[in-house]
Design an enzyme around this catalytic site. Structure first.
Site, PDB file in Angstrom:
ATOM      1  N   HIS A 114       0.839  -1.192   0.000  1.00 11.79           N
ATOM      2  CA  HIS A 114       0.000   0.000   0.000  1.00 11.79           C
ATOM      3  C   HIS A 114       0.879   1.249   0.000  1.00 11.79           C
ATOM      4  O   HIS A 114       1.060   1.867  -1.037  1.00 11.79           O
ATOM      5  CB  HIS A 114      -0.949  -0.029   1.212  1.00 11.79           C
ATOM      6  CG  HIS A 114      -1.865   1.150   1.278  1.00 11.79           C
ATOM      7  ND1 HIS A 114      -2.192   1.768   2.463  1.00 11.79           N
ATOM      8  CD2 HIS A 114      -2.516   1.812   0.314  1.00 11.79           C
ATOM      9  CE1 HIS A 114      -3.011   2.774   2.207  1.00 11.79           C
ATOM     10  NE2 HIS A 114      -3.224   2.811   0.903  1.00 11.79           N
ATOM     11  N   CYS A 133      -0.456   0.377   9.554  1.00 16.55           N
ATOM     12  CA  CYS A 133      -0.650   1.742   9.051  1.00 16.55           C
ATOM     13  C   CYS A 133      -2.069   1.949   8.540  1.00 16.55           C
ATOM     14  O   CYS A 133      -2.765   2.861   8.963  1.00 16.55           O
ATOM     15  CB  CYS A 133       0.349   2.060   7.938  1.00 16.55           C
ATOM     16  SG  CYS A 133       2.031   2.207   8.544  1.00 16.55           S
ATOM     17  N   HIS A 134      -2.509   1.099   7.612  1.00 12.73           N
ATOM     18  CA  HIS A 134      -3.835   1.299   7.034  1.00 12.73           C
ATOM     19  C   HIS A 134      -4.655   0.027   6.971  1.00 12.73           C
ATOM     20  O   HIS A 134      -5.588  -0.089   6.187  1.00 12.73           O
ATOM     21  CB  HIS A 134      -3.723   1.928   5.647  1.00 12.73           C
ATOM     22  CG  HIS A 134      -2.921   3.180   5.655  1.00 12.73           C
ATOM     23  ND1 HIS A 134      -1.583   3.199   5.356  1.00 12.73           N
ATOM     24  CD2 HIS A 134      -3.238   4.447   5.987  1.00 12.73           C
ATOM     25  CE1 HIS A 134      -1.115   4.425   5.489  1.00 12.73           C
ATOM     26  NE2 HIS A 134      -2.105   5.205   5.869  1.00 12.73           N
ATOM     27  N   GLY A 135      -4.247  -0.984   7.779  1.00 13.45           N
ATOM     28  CA  GLY A 135      -5.080  -2.173   7.948  1.00 13.45           C
ATOM     29  C   GLY A 135      -5.148  -3.116   6.772  1.00 13.45           C
ATOM     30  O   GLY A 135      -6.233  -3.535   6.371  1.00 13.45           O
ATOM     31  N   PRO A 148      -6.471  -2.050   1.943  1.00 10.13           N
ATOM     32  CA  PRO A 148      -6.226  -1.190   0.786  1.00 10.13           C
ATOM     33  C   PRO A 148      -5.047  -1.586  -0.104  1.00 10.13           C
ATOM     34  O   PRO A 148      -4.931  -1.079  -1.215  1.00 10.13           O
ATOM     35  CB  PRO A 148      -5.951   0.172   1.414  1.00 10.13           C
ATOM     36  CG  PRO A 148      -5.415  -0.130   2.766  1.00 10.13           C
ATOM     37  CD  PRO A 148      -6.070  -1.409   3.214  1.00 10.13           C
TER      38      PRO A 148
END
Lengths: 169, 259, 420
Positions: A114, A133-135, A148
């Site tokens: 990502h 950080c963003h799963g 993501p």
């Protein structure tokens, strides 16, 4: 001024501009290229790792080209789990065989696809890796399953020099 | 225009001064024909490879080469050893690496990416082993001496008996090209000291020339590229200058009609 | 500037220009009326702009790879020379660029001295120029320290020790400059910071220098005031642009020769030996462009007075517009001044020469005479000359040299570019 004279002048000016532009381009290139990896960085492209002390079910992290590389010695259950996944369901379809030539060892770049964070080991919904950080959730083969990140974690070029040594790069 | 010539004259005078002042302080060095001199100069590959051998067998026991890496031996414009040769050269040295997983330093064979292994751990160790004199690092030695490559070439052949009245301490030798004539390095070269694999006769003169060539390369590894690029750059600039000159004439001709 | 005359043709251009008159500025620069008899000595302003930009751009690149640490600086320079893509080229341009910059600035300064460009109404341009010159010397000195070779280290030691000549607080100032008890890592890091800063100060001053120039306009070889615009002038673009460009290219050929074929000839071999606080090189010599002032420093046997003499040699230039009392600008019409001008040029060259020589015997004597003459020229010769000198007749305009008969006018007319 005559017509002919004007033409000749135009040609002269055009030629001057053109030659000048070529030179300007030639000067700019070194200024750009100097920011590319230098000779000493390029030379450090490979790393050898001794993996004799890694037990099944454990992951070691080594540094290669300034990035972490996960080297996991997978258990038989983990290998079975990785192979059982239906490729069609995946966001980025890749067979486990293609990712781990020797199924016992998974060698991959520990960088979330990502935005470049380092995922956590043995976390997330698929018992693989989880990027805080963003799963993004990765499975035990390092494939993206949820979140993501667009693609699976990258497999670097590597080979077994002997039974206990992996050469990355 | 008269003024211009006067300025030119003064400039030449000044430059002349500079050169004469430099010439005054140096002795006449031994001359030889260097293949790398001049705007199209290139290194002699065979000489570089032989020079490396001399450095390795003779100099490297005391003199370090700390800014050079084994990979440089393969690079274009250098000795251009083959990849296998360079890898074999590197592997014949041991470097300290680590710490390993147990936190310990260990020795391993050198790789292409490693810097040349140093004969001594540090400068102090080098001094201790050489009677207080530090054998200078050789990577940029040619550029660090006023006489450049000619100086190194001459120095290696400049050992002779001290003239009458000059007394030398223990471990000090007389060399007619050394600054002050006293040098702490003994004469290192003798005929047939190394055995060249290409069959070249290893005379003192030949070895001095080869190793000087090698040192010139270690100091200026991009010399060939520089010469080539310089020629192109200057030819380009001359072409553009001519074009701009005629453009300028053309543009300024308008003023004449106006005046 | 003529803000109200220029109106952009396009609607968008007008919209933008009403809010930020950049187009007006561009128009001012291109149309700027320039005397049409400027000779090639006038092209060095443009050449200097090129030098400054070259130094800033190559310097930025070097700063990306350089490590300002006493243990690593020398190695990082070697890294640039060996491993960084085109690193050797960029460093050689930067190192030789400093010399080329000074070569150009000296020609620029001596052009101004010959044609009286420093005189009213151009005093401010001149003084800004002197400040730029001082900053250039500072930048060059600081930059020379960064490779951390023997000359870097000992040059830094010697120059910073100049401040110890100041009574009472001198020693304290030197320690403060060093950030320690000798030139060491703290010194290197601050020198690097300042070396990075100064070029941008110079850039700002260059803008002021040009701004101040554009108020009265350029001086010219015959040194008379001209009407602008008139038939004595040409627009800056394309006439001066192309002429400056031509001269710049000639300059670049010389520059390229140094960079590609003798890149180290202007430097000192000792600077390829890593700094060693235990050993001083046999003789310490500054770079060639600082030699005249170095000679002045050494010619005075007293430490404090030597430093004062050296500083005065530069600062005296700032007073030049008032020391030169002549009403005539150009040396073309000042036969006596012209003689003294060339004596001064020779004097400075001699100072440069003896600056490179050991300060002893005959060299020292020559240095003292030359130093004395240097100050004599500015403090005595110039003020007196303005009153005593009989100048030759000056023409009223460039195009109509109505006062014929002067032998100098022929020269002037030939300089009138490309008419003959």
């Amino acid at each position: 001024m005559t017509e002919k004279k004007t033409n000749r002048r135009d040609f002269l000016f055009t030629a001057t501009y053109a030659v000048g532009a070529v030179g300007a381009g030639a000067v700019i290139w070194p200024m750009i290229d100097q920011m590319n990896p230098d000779a000493s960085v390029k030379a450090l492209a490979s790393t050898e790792v001794d993996v004799s002390s890694v037990d099944p079910g454990k992951t070691i992290t080594v540094l290669w080209r300034g990035k972490p590389v996960f080297i996991r010695r997978r258990t038989q259950e983990e290998i079975a789990e990785a192979k059982s996944v239906d490729i069609e369901e995946l966001k980025h379809p890749e067979k486990d065989e293609d990712r781990a030539k020797n199924p016992e060892w998974l060698v991959m770049l520990g960088v979330c696809t990502h935005l470049g964070c380092v995922p956590l080991d043995q976390k997330g919904d698929y018992n693989g890796w989880f990027c805080p950080c963003h799963g993004s959730h990765y499975d035990i083969s390092g494939r993206i399953r949820k979140g993501p990140a667009p693609t699976n974690m990258e497999i670097p070029e590597y080979k077994f020099v002997d039974a206990n040594t992996i050469k990355i790069g | 225009m008269k003024k211009f010539y006067r300025v030119l004259f003064l400039l030449i005078l000044f430059v002349g001064f500079q050169f004469s002042s430099k010439a005054a302080e140096k002795v006449e060095y031994l001359k030889t024909d260097w293949s790398f001199k001049g705007p199209f100069g290139k290194f002699d590959r065979a000489a570089l490879q032989r020079g490396y051998q001399v450095y390795q067998e003779v100099c490297s026991s005391c003199h370090s080469m700390k800014y050079l890496s084994y990979r440089n031996l393969v690079e274009k414009g250098g000795p251009e050893f083959s990849l296998e040769q360079a890898k074999a050269i590197a592997a014949s040295f041991e470097v300290k690496d680590g710490p390993n997983a147990d936190g310990e330093m260990f020795m391993r064979p050198a790789r292409l990416s490693d810097k040349f292994v140093m004969p001594y751990e540090n400068e102090k160790a080098a001094q201790a082993a050489n009677g207080g004199a530090y054998p200078p690092d050789m990577t940029v030695l040619v550029k660090a001496r006023g006489g450049g490559v000619d100086y190194i070439y001459s120095l290696l052949q400049g050992y002779e008996d001290p003239p009458v009245g000059v007394s030398l301490d223990d471990g000090v030798y007389y060399n007619k090209y050394m600054y002050g004539n006293k040098i702490k390095m003994s004469n290192q070269l003798s005929d047939g000291l190394v055995e060249y694999s290409d069959g070249t006769n290893a005379s003192v003169e030949q070895m001095a020339k080869d190793v000087s060539t090698f040192l010139m390369w270690t100091a200026e590894p991009h010399l060939e590229t520089r010469h080539r690029m310089g020629f192109k750059a200057i030819v380009y600039l001359i072409i553009l200058t001519v074009l701009v000159y005629f453009s300028m004439k053309r543009i300024w001709s308008r003023v004449k009609t106006e005046v | 500037m003529s803000e109200h005359e220029y109106v952009p043709k396009s609607k968008a251009g007008k919209w933008f220009n009403d809010r930020l008159p950049l187009l007006t500025l561009a128009n001012h620069l291109t149309d700027y009326p320039t005397p049409k008899n400027l000779n090639y000595w006038w092209t060095f302003g443009g050449i200097l702009t090129f030098c400054l930009i070259t130094q800033i751009v190559t310097g930025l690149v070097l700063a990306m790879h350089y490590i300002a640490h006493a243990d690593m600086a020398f190695g990082s320079v070697e890294h640039i020379m060996r491993d960084v893509n085109y690193g050797w080229l960029i460093r050689y341009i930067h190192a030789n660029g400093a010399s080329m910059f000074f070569l150009a600035v000296y020609i620029h300064i001596f052009r101004s001295l010959f044609y009286g460009s420093y005189k009213s109404p151009r005093e401010i341009i001149w003084i800004i120029g002197i400040i730029i010159y001082l900053l250039m010397m500072a930048a060059a000195f600081l930059g020379y320290v960064l490779p951390w070779g023997q000359m870097s280290f000992w040059g830094a030691t010697v120059i910073t020790n100049l401040f110890s000549a100041i009574p009472l607080i001198g020693e304290g100032i030197v320690t403060w400059l060093w950030g320690g008890y000798s030139v060491d890592n703290p010194t290197l890091t601050r020198f690097f910071t300042l070396h990075y800063l100064i070029p941008f100060l110079i850039l700002g001053l260059v803008v002021l220098h040009i701004w101040a120039l554009h108020i009265p306009g350029n001086n010219n070889p015959i040194g008379i005031d001209i009407k602008k615009p008139s038939k004595d002038t040409v627009p800056f673009h394309p006439y001066i642009v192309i002429k400056d460009g031509f001269a710049l290219l000639m300059f670049m050929i010389v520059f390229a020769f140094f960079v590609f074929y003798t890149p180290n000839i202007l430097g000192h071999a000792d600077n390829y030996i890593e700094a060693n606080p235990l050993v001083t090189p046999a003789h310490i010599v500054p770079e060639w462009y600082l030699l005249p002032f170095y000679a002045i420093l050494r010619s005075v046997p007293d430490k404090l007075l030597g430093v004062i003499a050296m500083l005065s040699a530069i600062l005296i230039l700032a007073a030049l517009p008032w020391l030169d009392t002549s009403k005539i600008r150009s040396a073309v019409f000042r036969p006596l001044y012209k003689q003294f001008y060339w004596i001064l040029v020779a004097d400075v060259l001699i100072l440069g020469y003896v600056g490179a020589m050991p300060a002893e015997g005959l060299y020292l004597l020559i240095a003292r005479i030359a130093t004395a003459y240097y100050f004599l020229h500015f403090l005595v010769v110039l003020p007196i000359l303005g009153f005593k000198e009989r100048t030759t007749p000056v023409p009223l305009s460039i195009t109509e040299p109505i006062l014929g008969g002067s032998p100098n006018l022929a020269t002037v007319k030939n300089k009138d570019s490309f008419k003959g």
